[in-house]
Design a protein around this motif. Structure first.
Motif, PDB file in Angstrom:
ATOM      1  N   ALA A 116      25.441 -25.709  20.234  1.00  0.00           N
ATOM      2  CA  ALA A 116      24.817 -26.972  20.627  1.00  0.00           C
ATOM      3  C   ALA A 116      23.352 -26.729  20.941  1.00  0.00           C
ATOM      4  O   ALA A 116      23.018 -25.770  21.649  1.00  0.00           O
ATOM      5  CB  ALA A 116      25.531 -27.575  21.836  1.00  0.00           C
ATOM      6  N   LEU A 117      22.481 -27.579  20.402  1.00  0.00           N
ATOM      7  CA  LEU A 117      21.052 -27.536  20.683  1.00  0.00           C
ATOM      8  C   LEU A 117      20.721 -28.797  21.459  1.00  0.00           C
ATOM      9  O   LEU A 117      20.611 -29.889  20.881  1.00  0.00           O
ATOM     10  CB  LEU A 117      20.243 -27.454  19.390  1.00  0.00           C
ATOM     11  N   LEU A 118      20.600 -28.644  22.787  1.00  0.00           N
ATOM     12  CA  LEU A 118      20.554 -29.798  23.672  1.00  0.00           C
ATOM     13  C   LEU A 118      19.372 -29.727  24.630  1.00  0.00           C
ATOM     14  O   LEU A 118      19.002 -28.637  25.070  1.00  0.00           O
ATOM     15  CB  LEU A 118      21.837 -29.869  24.517  1.00  0.00           C
ATOM     16  N   PRO A 119      18.798 -30.877  25.002  1.00  0.00           N
ATOM     17  CA  PRO A 119      17.805 -30.871  26.079  1.00  0.00           C
ATOM     18  C   PRO A 119      18.481 -30.543  27.407  1.00  0.00           C
ATOM     19  O   PRO A 119      19.715 -30.680  27.539  1.00  0.00           O
ATOM     20  CB  PRO A 119      17.251 -32.302  26.065  1.00  0.00           C
ATOM     21  N   PRO A 120      17.715 -30.109  28.402  1.00  0.00           N
ATOM     22  CA  PRO A 120      18.313 -29.714  29.683  1.00  0.00           C
ATOM     23  C   PRO A 120      19.182 -30.796  30.326  1.00  0.00           C
ATOM     24  O   PRO A 120      20.214 -30.472  30.925  1.00  0.00           O
ATOM     25  CB  PRO A 120      17.090 -29.393  30.546  1.00  0.00           C
ATOM     26  N   SER A 121      18.800 -32.058  30.187  1.00  0.00           N
ATOM     27  CA  SER A 121      19.600 -33.122  30.801  1.00  0.00           C
ATOM     28  C   SER A 121      21.006 -33.170  30.225  1.00  0.00           C
ATOM     29  O   SER A 121      21.981 -33.428  30.946  1.00  0.00           O
ATOM     30  CB  SER A 121      18.909 -34.475  30.615  1.00  0.00           C
ATOM     31  N   LEU A 122      21.135 -32.901  28.911  1.00  0.00           N
ATOM     32  CA  LEU A 122      22.462 -32.894  28.306  1.00  0.00           C
ATOM     33  C   LEU A 122      23.217 -31.611  28.606  1.00  0.00           C
ATOM     34  O   LEU A 122      24.449 -31.587  28.547  1.00  0.00           O
ATOM     35  CB  LEU A 122      22.363 -33.111  26.799  1.00  0.00           C
ATOM     36  N   CYS A 123      22.489 -30.543  28.932  1.00  0.00           N
ATOM     37  CA  CYS A 123      23.178 -29.332  29.399  1.00  0.00           C
ATOM     38  C   CYS A 123      23.911 -29.620  30.711  1.00  0.00           C
ATOM     39  O   CYS A 123      25.016 -29.113  30.936  1.00  0.00           O
ATOM     40  CB  CYS A 123      22.175 -28.196  29.593  1.00  0.00           C
ATOM     41  N   GLU A 124      23.299 -30.412  31.570  1.00  0.00           N
ATOM     42  CA  GLU A 124      23.971 -30.803  32.813  1.00  0.00           C
ATOM     43  C   GLU A 124      25.218 -31.627  32.506  1.00  0.00           C
ATOM     44  O   GLU A 124      26.265 -31.453  33.142  1.00  0.00           O
ATOM     45  CB  GLU A 124      23.000 -31.591  33.689  1.00  0.00           C
ATOM     46  N   THR A 125      25.110 -32.528  31.538  1.00  0.00           N
ATOM     47  CA  THR A 125      26.265 -33.336  31.140  1.00  0.00           C
ATOM     48  C   THR A 125      27.367 -32.444  30.585  1.00  0.00           C
ATOM     49  O   THR A 125      28.546 -32.599  30.912  1.00  0.00           O
ATOM     50  CB  THR A 125      25.845 -34.380  30.088  1.00  0.00           C
ATOM     51  N   LEU A 126      26.986 -31.483  29.745  1.00  0.00           N
ATOM     52  CA  LEU A 126      27.955 -30.564  29.154  1.00  0.00           C
ATOM     53  C   LEU A 126      28.649 -29.726  30.217  1.00  0.00           C
ATOM     54  O   LEU A 126      29.856 -29.475  30.145  1.00  0.00           O
ATOM     55  CB  LEU A 126      27.246 -29.663  28.144  1.00  0.00           C
ATOM     56  N   ALA A 127      27.896 -29.305  31.225  1.00  0.00           N
ATOM     57  CA  ALA A 127      28.437 -28.410  32.255  1.00  0.00           C
ATOM     58  C   ALA A 127      29.360 -29.114  33.237  1.00  0.00           C
ATOM     59  O   ALA A 127      30.027 -28.458  34.040  1.00  0.00           O
ATOM     60  CB  ALA A 127      27.291 -27.750  33.019  1.00  0.00           C
ATOM     61  N   ALA A 128      29.419 -30.432  33.175  1.00  0.00           N
ATOM     62  CA  ALA A 128      30.242 -31.174  34.128  1.00  0.00           C
ATOM     63  C   ALA A 128      31.740 -30.992  33.876  1.00  0.00           C
ATOM     64  O   ALA A 128      32.554 -31.278  34.757  1.00  0.00           O
ATOM     65  CB  ALA A 128      29.881 -32.663  34.076  1.00  0.00           C
ATOM     66  N   LEU A 129      32.107 -30.530  32.679  1.00  0.00           N
ATOM     67  CA  LEU A 129      33.505 -30.286  32.334  1.00  0.00           C
ATOM     68  C   LEU A 129      33.632 -28.872  31.774  1.00  0.00           C
ATOM     69  O   LEU A 129      32.639 -28.277  31.358  1.00  0.00           O
ATOM     70  CB  LEU A 129      33.980 -31.299  31.290  1.00  0.00           C
ATOM     71  N   PRO A 130      34.836 -28.314  31.750  1.00  0.00           N
ATOM     72  CA  PRO A 130      35.012 -26.990  31.135  1.00  0.00           C
ATOM     73  C   PRO A 130      34.502 -26.979  29.698  1.00  0.00           C
ATOM     74  O   PRO A 130      34.668 -27.951  28.961  1.00  0.00           O
ATOM     75  CB  PRO A 130      36.531 -26.775  31.199  1.00  0.00           C
ATOM     76  N   LYS A 131      33.903 -25.866  29.284  1.00  0.00           N
ATOM     77  CA  LYS A 131      33.267 -25.767  27.973  1.00  0.00           C
ATOM     78  C   LYS A 131      34.284 -25.963  26.857  1.00  0.00           C
ATOM     79  O   LYS A 131      35.380 -25.395  26.903  1.00  0.00           O
ATOM     80  CB  LYS A 131      32.595 -24.401  27.840  1.00  0.00           C
TER      81      LYS A 131
END
Length: 260
Positions: A221-236
């Protein structure tokens, strides 16, 4: 040629051979419409495979692509038309109605993504200092400023970033940075486009993001930092093994969550 080049936000696939044929068909049609080197073409298209075919077609004709700031909506489009003096307006879907609604576009010739049969026009490649792309700042500190990028700049950007994305095996990249789709196309790698509207990432839920990654089998995944926070909210997600990010601060807590 049979590898999938782009999967759009609706899950539709476009293979590299199809993408190339589409770009050649558009270049042929738009050359007949009078697009020539140095012309500025204002683009209002959906984020899908046709957008990248249009970029390839216009660059092959030597044209300069003007991309308005999407977060500004109609006002950003009007501003881009005014400050760049575009001679063509290229639209897909309902965006075509804007040609008749906005006075700033009335003098522009209208291009639609309709192909013409025949080979792509034989034009010399653009020079390194020819302007390939004009985009805009966000406008948060005043009127959006035009940012011209030459073909030489895009080539240097590719040379700098492409080695970071190299992989020994085929990857399926979820790409939320449109410029990295260009790099993936040049490298023959599959890009999965966002299933959400880019200006609306603040409302994207972790469940929606994870579901899209799972459904498309994204491996990176190539994501901006804000979406990294969204991604990290649940197990990978199980298929995902690598995350690239940048363009803003990435907090250690988020890095820790993503690497656990």
């Amino acid at each position: 040629p049979e590898r999938v080049a782009i999967i759009d936000g609706r899950g539709r696939e476009r293979r590299f051979a199809e993408l190339k044929a589409r770009a050649d068909g558009l270049a042929c049609a738009w050359a007949l419409r009078g697009v020539k080197p140095g012309d500025r073409v204002l683009l209002a298209m959906r984020l899908d495979a046709d957008l990248y075919a249009a970029l390839a077609a216009l660059w092959s004709l030597g044209a300069t692509v003007v991309l308005p700031e999407p977060a500004m909506g109609i006002s950003g489009l009007r501003h881009a038309a005014r400050v760049t003096n575009a001679s063509f307006f290229c639209s897909s879907g309902p965006y075509g109605l804007l040609k008749y609604l906005l006075p700033e576009l009335w003098s522009c010739k209208h291009l639609r993504p309709n192909e013409s049969p025949g080979p792509a026009p034989d034009r010399p490649p653009p020079a390194a200092d020819d302007i390939a792309l004009i985009s805009f700042t966000s406008g948060t500190s005043g009127a959006p400023k035009a940012i011209p990028r030459s073909h030489g700049f895009l080539s240097a950007q590719h040379s700098a970033v492409a080695p970071l994305l190299q992989s020994a095996k085929p990857e399926r990249d979820l790409v939320a940075f449109p410029v990295f789709v260009l790099i993936n196309i040049a490298e023959g790698r599959t890009s999965i486009l966002p299933s959400w509207r880019m200006p609306k990432i603040a409302t994207l839920t972790p469940e929606t993001l994870h579901d899209w990654i799972d459904r498309q089998g994204a491996t990176r995944a190539l994501l901006p930092p804000s979406l990294c926070e969204t991604l990290a909210a649940l197990p990978k997600p199980e298929t995902l093994h690598t995350v690239f990010t940048g363009g803003g601060p990435v907090f250690p807590s988020i890095v820790s969550q993503l690497t656990d």
